[in-house]
Design an enzyme around this catalytic site. Sequence first.
Site, PDB file in Angstrom:
ATOM      1  N   THR A 162       0.898  -1.146   0.000  1.00  0.00           N
ATOM      2  CA  THR A 162       0.000   0.000   0.000  1.00  0.00           C
ATOM      3  C   THR A 162       0.940   1.200   0.000  1.00  0.00           C
ATOM      4  O   THR A 162       2.030   1.143   0.599  1.00  0.00           O
ATOM      5  CB  THR A 162      -0.914   0.048   1.237  1.00  0.00           C
ATOM      6  OG1 THR A 162      -0.100   0.140   2.399  1.00  0.00           O
ATOM      7  CG2 THR A 162      -1.800  -1.183   1.342  1.00  0.00           C
ATOM      8  N   HIS A 163       0.557   2.244  -0.692  1.00  0.00           N
ATOM      9  CA  HIS A 163       1.429   3.427  -0.865  1.00  0.00           C
ATOM     10  C   HIS A 163       2.763   3.035  -1.500  1.00  0.00           C
ATOM     11  O   HIS A 163       3.759   3.740  -1.301  1.00  0.00           O
ATOM     12  CB  HIS A 163       1.693   4.133   0.476  1.00  0.00           C
ATOM     13  CG  HIS A 163       0.465   4.317   1.308  1.00  0.00           C
ATOM     14  ND1 HIS A 163      -0.333   5.433   1.224  1.00  0.00           N
ATOM     15  CD2 HIS A 163      -0.115   3.498   2.222  1.00  0.00           C
ATOM     16  CE1 HIS A 163      -1.359   5.303   2.069  1.00  0.00           C
ATOM     17  NE2 HIS A 163      -1.245   4.137   2.678  1.00  0.00           N
ATOM     18  N   SER A 284      18.312  -1.511 -25.992  1.00  0.00           N
ATOM     19  CA  SER A 284      18.690  -0.121 -26.184  1.00  0.00           C
ATOM     20  C   SER A 284      19.715  -0.042 -27.303  1.00  0.00           C
ATOM     21  O   SER A 284      20.560  -0.929 -27.447  1.00  0.00           O
ATOM     22  CB  SER A 284      19.284   0.428 -24.884  1.00  0.00           C
ATOM     23  OG  SER A 284      20.104   1.553 -25.159  1.00  0.00           O
ATOM     24  N   LYS A 290      20.416  -3.336 -21.557  1.00  0.00           N
ATOM     25  CA  LYS A 290      19.010  -3.012 -21.330  1.00  0.00           C
ATOM     26  C   LYS A 290      18.024  -4.032 -21.895  1.00  0.00           C
ATOM     27  O   LYS A 290      18.223  -4.579 -22.972  1.00  0.00           O
ATOM     28  CB  LYS A 290      18.676  -1.641 -21.942  1.00  0.00           C
ATOM     29  CG  LYS A 290      19.312  -0.468 -21.237  1.00  0.00           C
ATOM     30  CD  LYS A 290      18.826  -0.283 -19.804  1.00  0.00           C
ATOM     31  CE  LYS A 290      17.462   0.320 -19.699  1.00  0.00           C
ATOM     32  NZ  LYS A 290      17.291   1.681 -20.081  1.00  0.00           N
ATOM     33  N   ASN A 292      13.998  -3.434 -22.041  1.00  0.00           N
ATOM     34  CA  ASN A 292      12.955  -2.488 -21.651  1.00  0.00           C
ATOM     35  C   ASN A 292      11.563  -3.083 -21.857  1.00  0.00           C
ATOM     36  O   ASN A 292      11.310  -3.695 -22.895  1.00  0.00           O
ATOM     37  CB  ASN A 292      13.092  -1.204 -22.470  1.00  0.00           C
ATOM     38  CG  ASN A 292      14.441  -0.536 -22.240  1.00  0.00           C
ATOM     39  OD1 ASN A 292      14.973  -0.563 -21.139  1.00  0.00           O
ATOM     40  ND2 ASN A 292      14.990   0.044 -23.297  1.00  0.00           N
ATOM     41  N   GLU A 297       4.832  -0.559 -21.238  1.00  0.00           N
ATOM     42  CA  GLU A 297       4.794   0.908 -21.211  1.00  0.00           C
ATOM     43  C   GLU A 297       3.768   1.449 -22.202  1.00  0.00           C
ATOM     44  O   GLU A 297       3.075   2.430 -21.928  1.00  0.00           O
ATOM     45  CB  GLU A 297       6.177   1.472 -21.519  1.00  0.00           C
ATOM     46  CG  GLU A 297       7.159   1.220 -20.391  1.00  0.00           C
ATOM     47  CD  GLU A 297       8.586   1.519 -20.807  1.00  0.00           C
ATOM     48  OE1 GLU A 297       9.188   2.407 -20.195  1.00  0.00           O
ATOM     49  OE2 GLU A 297       9.089   0.885 -21.738  1.00  0.00           O
ATOM     50  N   TYR A 324     -30.701  15.278 -35.886  1.00  0.00           N
ATOM     51  CA  TYR A 324     -29.407  14.973 -36.491  1.00  0.00           C
ATOM     52  C   TYR A 324     -28.650  16.262 -36.823  1.00  0.00           C
ATOM     53  O   TYR A 324     -29.222  17.235 -37.298  1.00  0.00           O
ATOM     54  CB  TYR A 324     -29.591  14.152 -37.785  1.00  0.00           C
ATOM     55  CG  TYR A 324     -28.257  13.874 -38.462  1.00  0.00           C
ATOM     56  CD1 TYR A 324     -27.459  12.815 -38.050  1.00  0.00           C
ATOM     57  CD2 TYR A 324     -27.772  14.716 -39.464  1.00  0.00           C
ATOM     58  CE1 TYR A 324     -26.209  12.592 -38.633  1.00  0.00           C
ATOM     59  CE2 TYR A 324     -26.533  14.501 -40.050  1.00  0.00           C
ATOM     60  CZ  TYR A 324     -25.756  13.434 -39.623  1.00  0.00           C
ATOM     61  OH  TYR A 324     -24.523  13.222 -40.192  1.00  0.00           O
TER      62      TYR A 324
HETATM   63  N1  ARG Z   1     -22.072  10.448 -43.313  1.00  0.00           N
HETATM   64  C1  ARG Z   1     -23.138  10.859 -42.470  1.00  0.00           C
HETATM   65  C2  ARG Z   1     -22.794  10.554 -40.994  1.00  0.00           C
HETATM   66  O1  ARG Z   1     -21.874   9.835 -40.784  1.00  0.00           O
HETATM   67  C3  ARG Z   1     -24.380  10.147 -42.824  1.00  0.00           C
HETATM   68  C4  ARG Z   1     -25.623  10.891 -42.482  1.00  0.00           C
HETATM   69  C5  ARG Z   1     -25.751  12.079 -43.362  1.00  0.00           C
HETATM   70  N2  ARG Z   1     -26.962  12.749 -43.090  1.00  0.00           N
HETATM   71  C6  ARG Z   1     -27.177  14.011 -43.517  1.00  0.00           C
HETATM   72  N3  ARG Z   1     -28.317  14.508 -43.194  1.00  0.00           N
HETATM   73  N4  ARG Z   1     -26.284  14.676 -44.151  1.00  0.00           N
HETATM   74  O2  ARG Z   1     -23.390  11.031 -40.082  1.00  0.00           O
END
Ligand code: ARG
Length: 478
Positions: A162-163, A284, A290, A292, A297, A324
């Site tokens: 811990t820590h 390295s 080395k 690594n 990482e 949309y």
């Molecule tokens: N390429 C567009 C997207 O990935 C598809 C939908 C496009 N719709 C529009 N109303 N322009 O969202």
Amino acid sequence: MVESKQTQGMWGGRFAEGPDALFCAINDSLPVDWRLVQQDVRGSIAWARALGTVGVLSAEEVVTLVRGLERVSAEAAEMHAPPTESGAEDVHSWVEMRLVAMLGVLGKKLHTGRSRNDQVATDLRLWSMEAMDGLLAEVRSVQEALISLGEATVEVVICGYTHLQRAQPVSFAHWCLAYVEMLERDVARAAVARAGAAQCPLGCGALAGTAYPIDRDAIAAELGFDGICRNSLDAVSDRDFVVDALAFAAVCSVHLSRMAEDLIIYASQEFGFVEPDDGMASGSSLMPQKKNPDALELLRGKCGRLMAAHAAMLTTLKGLPLSYNKDLQEDKAILFGAVDELSLCLRIAARVVRGLKVNAERCREAARRGGTMATELADYLVSRGVPFREAHEQVGRIVRASIVSGLELDEMPMEVMREHAPAIGADAGQWLALSGALARRNAAGGTSPQQVRRALVEARRRTGASSPTSAEARGVHR
Ligand code: ARG
């Protein structure tokens, strides 16, 4: 100004001029959304059938369209790169363009009652469901690797911290199982993300729903969704399923980075508990000695990107008005990138764990040095009737004396110990054995070999991980 025939074809009626080449550079998404081509075809086939059911297309037209779409699918499967020379703006336009090229005017009927808005949401949800299934399986294989390593290391005693200060001895398998637990929560998150994606937006049109009496439940079932998106405005603008997928990816990568960090520390010469196999390390160019732990990482390093992907998607969604908006097109580059990175990280993690050599001797040495038995000694005194707070105080003084004399607790002369803790009896030495310290931690969830063995069996059952591998095969040095 460069004109794109395709764009003219899709909405040319309203426009006197074609799109500017610079506009296309920001607007065209085909190089990214090409990955949705098979989902787009599947969605289109379901839509063609639905249009047939409501009488928009004749039965014959449906058959021809479905065949055409199957040909488009086969054509796409043959391609090694997105067909950017086609001039198509996005994958949806490309599929339609090919269909029209094959079937002529019939191809132009498919988009009846549909919008790219419900179409792209459908495609991405289908893709996301598959991606979550794939990642979930990859999380399971990391768990499997950890369980196998655990089965080979129940008796390997490691120092627990811990820590990052030496705390108490634990079984190496107990360490393995801690990460199995973290990954189990990731499995649950992946399942939540999948379920969130499994609602079908098709039939929601551009935003207001479709004007044809489409049976949306039937489409959803045909495409393998659990149900339909209930509100058309929400359906075309919702990307919560992407946020959920990215949240899972971010948290899972945090877990992998923690495991990587433990192993990087354990692989240092100062610790020397483990050694990654040569195939997962680099040397390295300057220092010949080395080795690594680069793979580890990078597991730790990739986490930054995956956390950023989650933040990027949320930031894109913040303040977006319904419904949309083109901002949403950014979802795909973010999601695809994150899924690719996490998949790589999970495969690397499983591989590193499988190839890990555990140096039981170094682990044991660390487990008994640095006062890790102090709590044991206090517990011993409690067993002899000393109240815990007093026992703590007495053992604290013994620890101070041991630091001054440069001896470990189990090397301290009995008389010196008794000066500080008169209740110490002849059996104290036995009590301080590492094996006893572990065996006593036998309540549920503890590090006793009994509990750890039970937990390993339980983990194998829960994760569905297949048969155990032998300790010999695991390369544990004793
Ligand atoms: N390429 C567009 C997207 O990935 C598809 C939908 C496009 N719709 C529009 N109303 N322009 O969202």
